[in-house]
Write an enzyme that holds these catalytic residues in place. Structure first.
Site, PDB file in Angstrom:
ATOM      1  N   ARG A   1      -0.098  32.602  11.368  1.00  0.00           N
ATOM      2  CA  ARG A   1       1.080  32.830  10.513  1.00  0.00           C
ATOM      3  C   ARG A   1       0.711  33.627   9.273  1.00  0.00           C
ATOM      4  NH1 ARG A   1       5.579  29.455  11.875  1.00  0.00           N
ATOM      5  NH2 ARG A   1       6.505  29.792   9.840  1.00  0.00           N
TER       6      ARG A   1
ATOM      7  N   GLY B   1      -1.933  29.187   4.590  1.00  0.00           N
ATOM      8  CA  GLY B   1      -1.390  28.057   5.345  1.00  0.00           C
ATOM      9  C   GLY B   1      -0.131  27.462   4.749  1.00  0.00           C
TER      10      GLY B   1
ATOM     11  N   CYS C   1       0.168  25.051   2.545  1.00  0.00           N
ATOM     12  CA  CYS C   1       0.075  24.845   1.090  1.00  0.00           C
ATOM     13  C   CYS C   1       0.615  26.048   0.325  1.00  0.00           C
ATOM     14  CB  CYS C   1      -1.388  24.609   0.722  1.00  0.00           C
ATOM     15  SG  CYS C   1      -1.702  24.745  -1.033  1.00  0.00           S
TER      16      CYS C   1
ATOM     17  N   GLY D   1       8.771   9.860   0.297  1.00  0.00           N
ATOM     18  CA  GLY D   1       7.355  10.083  -0.013  1.00  0.00           C
ATOM     19  C   GLY D   1       7.198  11.269  -0.959  1.00  0.00           C
ATOM     20  N   VAL D   2       6.103  11.981  -0.786  1.00  0.00           N
ATOM     21  CA  VAL D   2       5.773  13.056  -1.729  1.00  0.00           C
ATOM     22  C   VAL D   2       6.762  14.217  -1.632  1.00  0.00           C
ATOM     23  CG1 VAL D   2       3.893  14.462  -2.605  1.00  0.00           C
ATOM     24  CG2 VAL D   2       3.393  12.427  -1.304  1.00  0.00           C
TER      25      VAL D   2
ATOM     26  N   GLY E   1       6.708  12.615   6.961  1.00  0.00           N
ATOM     27  CA  GLY E   1       5.281  12.723   7.234  1.00  0.00           C
ATOM     28  C   GLY E   1       4.944  13.918   8.101  1.00  0.00           C
ATOM     29  N   ARG E   2       3.644  14.100   8.311  1.00  0.00           N
ATOM     30  CA  ARG E   2       3.184  15.254   9.064  1.00  0.00           C
ATOM     31  C   ARG E   2       2.220  14.817  10.165  1.00  0.00           C
ATOM     32  NH1 ARG E   2       4.537  19.887   6.617  1.00  0.00           N
ATOM     33  NH2 ARG E   2       2.954  21.062   7.723  1.00  0.00           N
TER      34      ARG E   2
ATOM     35  N   HIS F   1      -7.947  15.184 -29.562  1.00  0.00           N
ATOM     36  CA  HIS F   1      -6.804  14.504 -30.199  1.00  0.00           C
ATOM     37  C   HIS F   1      -5.932  15.533 -30.899  1.00  0.00           C
ATOM     38  CE1 HIS F   1      -4.422  11.469 -32.191  1.00  0.00           C
ATOM     39  NE2 HIS F   1      -4.561  12.167 -33.300  1.00  0.00           N
TER      40      HIS F   1
HETATM   41  P1  NAI Z   1       4.906  10.944   3.253  1.00  0.00           P
HETATM   42  O1  NAI Z   1       4.001  10.270   4.207  1.00  0.00           O
HETATM   43  O2  NAI Z   1       4.463  11.177   1.848  1.00  0.00           O
HETATM   44  O3  NAI Z   1       6.288  10.111   3.146  1.00  0.00           O
HETATM   45  C1  NAI Z   1       7.107   9.838   4.264  1.00  0.00           C
HETATM   46  C2  NAI Z   1       8.048   8.695   3.939  1.00  0.00           C
HETATM   47  O4  NAI Z   1       9.051   8.621   4.956  1.00  0.00           O
HETATM   48  C3  NAI Z   1       7.380   7.339   3.899  1.00  0.00           C
HETATM   49  O5  NAI Z   1       7.673   6.730   2.665  1.00  0.00           O
HETATM   50  C4  NAI Z   1       7.998   6.589   5.091  1.00  0.00           C
HETATM   51  O6  NAI Z   1       8.132   5.223   4.844  1.00  0.00           O
HETATM   52  C5  NAI Z   1       9.355   7.261   5.224  1.00  0.00           C
HETATM   53  N1  NAI Z   1       9.990   7.170   6.554  1.00  0.00           N
HETATM   54  C6  NAI Z   1       9.384   7.338   7.768  1.00  0.00           C
HETATM   55  N2  NAI Z   1      10.313   7.224   8.751  1.00  0.00           N
HETATM   56  C7  NAI Z   1      11.520   6.994   8.181  1.00  0.00           C
HETATM   57  C8  NAI Z   1      12.869   6.782   8.661  1.00  0.00           C
HETATM   58  N3  NAI Z   1      13.167   6.805   9.968  1.00  0.00           N
HETATM   59  N4  NAI Z   1      13.861   6.563   7.766  1.00  0.00           N
HETATM   60  C9  NAI Z   1      13.580   6.531   6.447  1.00  0.00           C
HETATM   61  N5  NAI Z   1      12.328   6.721   5.934  1.00  0.00           N
HETATM   62  C10 NAI Z   1      11.318   6.951   6.785  1.00  0.00           C
HETATM   63  O7  NAI Z   1       5.323  12.309   3.968  1.00  0.00           O
HETATM   64  P2  NAI Z   1       5.931  13.666   3.397  1.00  0.00           P
HETATM   65  O8  NAI Z   1       6.629  13.430   2.106  1.00  0.00           O
HETATM   66  O9  NAI Z   1       6.670  14.255   4.539  1.00  0.00           O
HETATM   67  O10 NAI Z   1       4.644  14.535   3.080  1.00  0.00           O
HETATM   68  C11 NAI Z   1       3.815  14.969   4.135  1.00  0.00           C
HETATM   69  C12 NAI Z   1       2.400  15.252   3.675  1.00  0.00           C
HETATM   70  O11 NAI Z   1       2.359  16.329   2.775  1.00  0.00           O
HETATM   71  C13 NAI Z   1       1.800  14.045   2.990  1.00  0.00           C
HETATM   72  O12 NAI Z   1       0.536  13.822   3.541  1.00  0.00           O
HETATM   73  C14 NAI Z   1       1.668  14.483   1.561  1.00  0.00           C
HETATM   74  O13 NAI Z   1       0.548  13.911   0.931  1.00  0.00           O
HETATM   75  C15 NAI Z   1       1.565  15.999   1.652  1.00  0.00           C
HETATM   76  N6  NAI Z   1       2.116  16.606   0.443  1.00  0.00           N
HETATM   77  C16 NAI Z   1       1.440  16.508  -0.737  1.00  0.00           C
HETATM   78  C17 NAI Z   1       1.989  16.998  -1.908  1.00  0.00           C
HETATM   79  C18 NAI Z   1       1.268  16.813  -3.185  1.00  0.00           C
HETATM   80  O14 NAI Z   1       0.066  16.569  -3.169  1.00  0.00           O
HETATM   81  N7  NAI Z   1       1.932  16.895  -4.321  1.00  0.00           N
HETATM   82  C19 NAI Z   1       3.283  17.674  -1.916  1.00  0.00           C
HETATM   83  C20 NAI Z   1       3.925  17.664  -0.654  1.00  0.00           C
HETATM   84  C21 NAI Z   1       3.345  17.167   0.476  1.00  0.00           C
END
Ligand code: NAI
Length: 458
Positions: free
Chosen positions: A35, A39, A41, A185-186, A269-270, A442
């Site tokens: 792509r 990536g 990110c 989540g995030v 999630g991913r 400070h």
């Molecule tokens: P995540 O794992 O952070 O959150 C997914 C949430 O969805 C969980 O709280 C889970 O309980 C909920 N969930 C699962 N199935 C569900 C359902 N059927 N109904 C309602 N809730 C449900 O995954 P997210 O936000 O998709 O992020 C993916 C990846 O990307 C993560 O590993 C994250 O760390 C990474 N990421 C990191 C960032 C950062 O460092 N700032 C920014 C964006 C993503």
């Protein structure tokens, strides 16, 4: 057939950084990327979302400027211009990676690669009809957003443009009137933050009884309160069941209801990208869809390594950078081990969440005898000066046995930048009396860590 010392499959943070390090170690290296370099990110994750959130933060500052004695009238946001600027930021950074790889004399192949067994002692990857062979292989094929079959209509609505993943939402030209986010989540919270600021009616449906996933629970609760005050609606303990053109059907306390939406974000999630890349042709073992790696990022196959989201250990760009380096160092004969105990995690909401090390819950679950201290961010003079009415906190977890900091959790502006210092303290296994000897600038918001240390009593 082209011969290399190292083939890297995937040019995201794990792959492109590893390629630079490999070139410096003297390996003739090729990166195969289907792509775009950078990536997820860089192209559809961390960087684009930070570009969005920065614009929202400026708007929020302007709207709430009166609290600080500043009058701003007519502040508004042009979402299309925000998307255009995001595209410019991404293009600049992708160009930077291209230049860096060129500068390191790394070959970049702009095509989808597939591992096709071995050619003598070398591993073979085929891309665009050409064969690339090398005695070493680093798999950095990343991850993709889960579009769950258990949520009826999710895939169909994604095809219709009603449901979106992180990829589509960052290119959305129109501001949704009603946005329902599945998963608090995030990604869910960062996008809730942006679209709430720019005027969407946002509802977050979260299966757990709290937002923020593994975030320390005290921080998660205050974050939720902050966003409730801003108008975001949270449905906790609610499971999304179906996505339709009208919104999301969810189940809460045994009852089904509809959360109306014109757009729905899927952020539950991913999953690692391990299918269709030919792992079976060389016998690489996976577990729950992710490549199994050891602390040196080795797979079960000799001289085949995997770094980044594809090994499913910690799906974060900064973890990926380090894992790629660990892999290359080990290939070059330098023993290097990946440690996961002090990897900071950040949610770029406003205020930001920054956490590193153990939370109170994980520390207790692991049997640590802990002292926990929680102080309001008002202990920092700079925080008070800059955050009228702010309710941020700093929470530290200390292992009483060795008198060491093992966790730090912040809800404040600059949390993303401050947390690196706490990570270093944990990584270096510093004792509390040693940390107290550190001179913080400070006034700084980071000083709160020092202040919190003096509140620990045991
Ligand atoms: P995540 O794992 O952070 O959150 C997914 C949430 O969805 C969980 O709280 C889970 O309980 C909920 N969930 C699962 N199935 C569900 C359902 N059927 N109904 C309602 N809730 C449900 O995954 P997210 O936000 O998709 O992020 C993916 C990846 O990307 C993560 O590993 C994250 O760390 C990474 N990421 C990191 C960032 C950062 O460092 N700032 C920014 C964006 C993503």
């Amino acid at each position: 057939m082209q011969n290399f010392d190292l083939i890297i499959l995937g040019g995201g943070p794990a792959g492109y950084n590893a390629a630079e390090r490999a070139a410096e170690a003297g390996f003739k290296t090729v990166v195969i990327e289907k792509r775009a370099l950078g990536g997820v990110c860089l192209n559809e994750g961390c960087i684009p979302s930070k570009s969005f959130l920065n614009s929202a933060k400026m708007l929020d500052h302007a709207r709430h400027s009166e609290k600080y004695g500043v009058t701003v009238t007519g502040a508004s946001i042009d979402h299309k211009a925000v998307v255009a600027r995001k595209n410019k930021v991404v293009a600049t950074l992708v160009g930077g990676i291209q230049a860096a790889l060129k500068g390191h004399k790394v070959t970049v192949v702009d095509a989808e690669g597939k591992i096709e067994g071995k050619e003598g002692n070398d591993y073979k990857v085929v891309a665009n009809g050409e064969s690339y062979v090398a005695p070493r292989l680093l798999i950095c094929s990343g991850s993709y957003a889960i579009v769950p079959a258990f949520i009826k209509g999710a895939k169909e609505m994604l095809d219709k443009g009603i449901a979106l993943t992180n990829r589509e939402i960052l290119d959305l030209e129109e501001v949704p009137k009603k946005l329902v986010i599945i998963g608090g989540g995030v990604i869910g919270m960062e996008m809730a933050s942006y679209f709430n600021s720019i005027g969407s009616e946002v509802t977050v449906i979260e299966m757990l009884d709290h937002i923020g996933g593994p975030t320390d629970i005290d921080i998660a609760k205050i974050l939720q309160k902050n966003y409730e005050k801003k108008g975001v609606k949270f449905l906790l303990g609610a499971a999304a069941k179906e996505v339709t053109e009208k919104g999301v059907v969810y189940e809460l306390n045994g009852q089904q209801a509809l959360a109306e939406a014109d757009k729905v974000l899927l952020s539950i999630g991913r999953r690692a990208n391990t299918e269709g890349i030919g792992l079976e042709s060389i016998g690489v073992i996976t577990e729950r869809g992710a490549i199994v790696t050891d602390e040196r990022m080795r797979t079960n196959v000799p001289n085949v390594y995997a770094a980044g989201d594809v090994n499913g250990k910690s799906m974060l760009a900064h973890t990926a950078y380090r894992e790629g380096e660990v892999a290359v160092n080990n290939m070059a004969g330098k023993k290097d081990i990946m440690r996961y105990n002090a990897i900071p995690s950040v949610i770029y909401t406003s205020p930001e969440v920054g956490g590193v090390g153990e939370t109170e819950a994980t520390a207790k679950a692991k049997g640590y005898d802990v002292a926990v201290v929680k102080i309001p961010m008002q202990f920092s003079g700079r925080y008070v000066a800059e955050n009228e009415g702010g309710d941020g906190i700093c929470k530290l977890i200390v292992d009483k046995k060795y008198d060491r900091l093992i966790g730090c959790h912040l809800l404040t502006n600059y949390a993303s930048e401050i947390i690196v210092a706490a990570g270093e303290m944990i990584e270096a296994q510093m004792r509390i009396d040693e940390i107290k000897e550190i001179v913080f600038p400070h006034p700084s918001v980071a000083e709160v860590i020092r202040e919190a240390l003096y509140q620990i009593k045991y």
